[in-house]
Design a protein around this motif. Sequence first.
Motif, PDB file in Angstrom:
ATOM      1  N   GLU A  50     -41.119 -49.849 -29.569  1.00 34.11           N
ATOM      2  CA  GLU A  50     -40.426 -48.572 -29.699  1.00 34.11           C
ATOM      3  C   GLU A  50     -38.972 -48.764 -30.133  1.00 34.11           C
ATOM      4  OE1 GLU A  50     -40.451 -44.339 -29.660  1.00 34.11           O
ATOM      5  OE2 GLU A  50     -41.890 -45.956 -29.945  1.00 34.11           O
ATOM      6  N   GLU A  51     -38.304 -49.776 -29.599  1.00 36.68           N
ATOM      7  CA  GLU A  51     -36.933 -50.037 -30.035  1.00 36.68           C
ATOM      8  C   GLU A  51     -36.905 -50.438 -31.506  1.00 36.68           C
ATOM      9  OE1 GLU A  51     -33.349 -51.762 -27.638  1.00 36.68           O
ATOM     10  OE2 GLU A  51     -34.402 -53.460 -28.546  1.00 36.68           O
ATOM     11  N   MET A  52     -37.930 -51.181 -31.937  1.00 32.30           N
ATOM     12  CA  MET A  52     -38.017 -51.561 -33.343  1.00 32.30           C
ATOM     13  C   MET A  52     -38.196 -50.334 -34.229  1.00 32.30           C
ATOM     14  SD  MET A  52     -37.875 -54.302 -35.224  1.00 32.30           S
ATOM     15  CE  MET A  52     -37.540 -53.935 -36.937  1.00 32.30           C
ATOM     16  N   ASN A  53     -38.911 -49.328 -33.731  1.00 32.58           N
ATOM     17  CA  ASN A  53     -39.066 -48.089 -34.490  1.00 32.58           C
ATOM     18  C   ASN A  53     -37.723 -47.402 -34.717  1.00 32.58           C
ATOM     19  OD1 ASN A  53     -41.838 -48.316 -34.778  1.00 32.58           O
ATOM     20  ND2 ASN A  53     -42.315 -47.039 -33.002  1.00 32.58           N
ATOM     21  N   GLY A  54     -36.801 -47.610 -33.791  1.00 30.46           N
ATOM     22  CA  GLY A  54     -35.461 -47.063 -33.972  1.00 30.46           C
ATOM     23  C   GLY A  54     -34.580 -47.933 -34.839  1.00 30.46           C
ATOM     24  N   ALA A  55     -34.776 -49.244 -34.752  1.00 29.59           N
ATOM     25  CA  ALA A  55     -33.895 -50.183 -35.456  1.00 29.59           C
ATOM     26  C   ALA A  55     -34.233 -50.332 -36.933  1.00 29.59           C
ATOM     27  CB  ALA A  55     -33.962 -51.551 -34.780  1.00 29.59           C
ATOM     28  N   ALA A  56     -35.483 -50.099 -37.315  1.00 26.29           N
ATOM     29  CA  ALA A  56     -35.912 -50.369 -38.694  1.00 26.29           C
ATOM     30  C   ALA A  56     -35.155 -49.511 -39.706  1.00 26.29           C
ATOM     31  CB  ALA A  56     -37.415 -50.145 -38.832  1.00 26.29           C
ATOM     32  N   VAL A  57     -34.874 -48.259 -39.345  1.00 19.01           N
ATOM     33  CA  VAL A  57     -34.074 -47.372 -40.201  1.00 19.01           C
ATOM     34  C   VAL A  57     -32.829 -47.007 -39.399  1.00 19.01           C
ATOM     35  CG1 VAL A  57     -34.003 -45.221 -41.529  1.00 19.01           C
ATOM     36  CG2 VAL A  57     -36.153 -46.474 -41.299  1.00 19.01           C
ATOM     37  N   ALA A  58     -31.860 -47.908 -39.393  1.00 18.50           N
ATOM     38  CA  ALA A  58     -30.689 -47.738 -38.527  1.00 18.50           C
ATOM     39  C   ALA A  58     -29.465 -47.222 -39.263  1.00 18.50           C
ATOM     40  CB  ALA A  58     -30.355 -49.053 -37.826  1.00 18.50           C
ATOM     41  N   LEU A  59     -29.566 -46.999 -40.575  1.00 19.01           N
ATOM     42  CA  LEU A  59     -28.468 -46.408 -41.352  1.00 19.01           C
ATOM     43  C   LEU A  59     -27.181 -47.219 -41.251  1.00 19.01           C
ATOM     44  CD1 LEU A  59     -29.052 -42.679 -40.279  1.00 19.01           C
ATOM     45  CD2 LEU A  59     -30.171 -43.952 -42.112  1.00 19.01           C
ATOM     46  N   GLY A  60     -27.321 -48.511 -40.988  1.00 15.47           N
ATOM     47  CA  GLY A  60     -26.151 -49.372 -40.872  1.00 15.47           C
ATOM     48  C   GLY A  60     -25.434 -49.267 -39.544  1.00 15.47           C
ATOM     49  N   GLY A  61     -26.000 -48.534 -38.589  1.00 15.88           N
ATOM     50  CA  GLY A  61     -25.301 -48.249 -37.345  1.00 15.88           C
ATOM     51  C   GLY A  61     -25.438 -49.285 -36.257  1.00 15.88           C
ATOM     52  N   LEU A  62     -26.367 -50.231 -36.399  1.00 14.35           N
ATOM     53  CA  LEU A  62     -26.557 -51.248 -35.364  1.00 14.35           C
ATOM     54  C   LEU A  62     -25.671 -52.464 -35.560  1.00 14.35           C
ATOM     55  CD1 LEU A  62     -30.420 -51.423 -34.744  1.00 14.35           C
ATOM     56  CD2 LEU A  62     -28.650 -50.608 -33.176  1.00 14.35           C
ATOM     57  N   GLY A  63     -25.335 -52.762 -36.810  1.00 13.25           N
ATOM     58  CA  GLY A  63     -24.555 -53.953 -37.096  1.00 13.25           C
ATOM     59  C   GLY A  63     -24.909 -54.524 -38.451  1.00 13.25           C
ATOM     60  N   VAL A  64     -24.663 -55.813 -38.621  1.00 15.48           N
ATOM     61  CA  VAL A  64     -24.919 -56.492 -39.890  1.00 15.48           C
ATOM     62  C   VAL A  64     -26.310 -57.118 -39.838  1.00 15.48           C
ATOM     63  CG1 VAL A  64     -24.083 -58.190 -41.547  1.00 15.48           C
ATOM     64  CG2 VAL A  64     -22.456 -57.017 -40.041  1.00 15.48           C
ATOM     65  N   VAL A  65     -27.221 -56.615 -40.653  1.00 13.70           N
ATOM     66  CA  VAL A  65     -28.588 -57.143 -40.688  1.00 13.70           C
ATOM     67  C   VAL A  65     -28.589 -58.401 -41.556  1.00 13.70           C
ATOM     68  CG1 VAL A  65     -30.990 -56.695 -41.299  1.00 13.70           C
ATOM     69  CG2 VAL A  65     -29.559 -54.844 -40.396  1.00 13.70           C
TER      70      VAL A  65
END
Length: 422
Positions: free
Chosen positions: A151-166
């Motif tokens: 479920e967290e991955m479902n949020g992180a996959a399209v993060a709009l650059g908001g989580l950090g540097v991928v």
Amino acid sequence: MEQRNWAGNYIYSAKNWYEPDTIEQVKEIVKQSEKLRVVGSRHSFNGIADSKENIISLQHFNRVISLDHESQTVTVEGGIIYSDLSQYLEEKGFALQNMASLPHISVAGACATATHGSGNNNRGLSDAVVAMEVVTANGELVQFSRTNNQEEMNGAAVALGGLGVVTKLTLNVIPSYYIRQDVYENLPLENLKDDFEEVFSSAYSVSLFNDWQSETFNYAWLKRRLAHPQEPIDLRPTFFGATRATESRHPIPGIGAEHCTEQLGVSGAWLDRLPHFKMEFTPSNGEELQSEYLLPREYTYEALVAINKIREQIAPLLHISEIRTVAKDQLWMSSCFQQDSVGFHFTWKDNWEEVQKVLPKIEKALEPFNARPHWGKLFTMAPEKVQSLYPKLPDFQQLLKKYDPDGKFRNSFMDTYIFGEK
């Protein structure tokens, strides 16, 4: 030095521009920055990737790290572009299930903005992501994966650059396959009223192109998946009122097709047919603007009729419009979240002064169908309306706050459309 996006319509406002070569350099930049955003291939048309202070470019993070034959996954650095990745995969006998129309976009950027290809049964590019490595706000590496937390991955996959540097992504791959591409001309809009589902299920990927000069689609592009290169296809001379093209076509009428992927039924590897444009052709800087809206597939014909009513206001500003379908996914901020979708894409002439006047009219026409704008393209929809279209937005806000409590990776775009702060 002035930094612009690919199209040239957006000037980045960052005081500092970094192009790190190593993870350690990325960590150090993140630690010392109060505000920061990341760019990939700069194919966004709005300010989603901008920062007034610091920007990191991932252009040096462009390698394939590993290919796991057993699990059928490939791990890449975030800045690699799809054309380079796809050539590597084809050499190894593997493929991506789907690609965007342009192959020259970065993997991390495309996934972060829910960019997609087309096909009734093909999900957006982000759905292929099974794991990510991200340098978060404290400068530490964090691993996201479907195995550890679906479920967290479902949020992180399209993060709009908001989580950090991928910095790293792991994608699902499949065995290599072949595609043939056939084009039909002059498909009447009215023929979609009863046959829309049959039209878009007739091939692996179907795109309808229209300059909205009339109530007829200029072209229908059909990309059929083949079991082997010489698989015979019983090809009809007509397709729902359209006639088969006898020479190759560019999506925009009147432009030569030399840069387009091969048509006329000539089979080829997936990477040389799924994109509309050839790998070796790198599009020059813009002179175009782009917008796109995605809505539930069942409203396709009604939405087309609504757009047709204002086509005289659209056509003078338009290069071409493309209609294509995308399968639903479970990614929180995807424009295809829990809905089989159809995308209404508009490639505009470089005239923002006039385009920004017609976008509200398009958005009003599509409002009854809950159309979601593409995150990386131009729209004028009110922030509160955008927010209302994403039922998992509160969970996404909490996810960002968990890994970036002080808002280091927030910018004006994120404040406006995600957090509702103008």
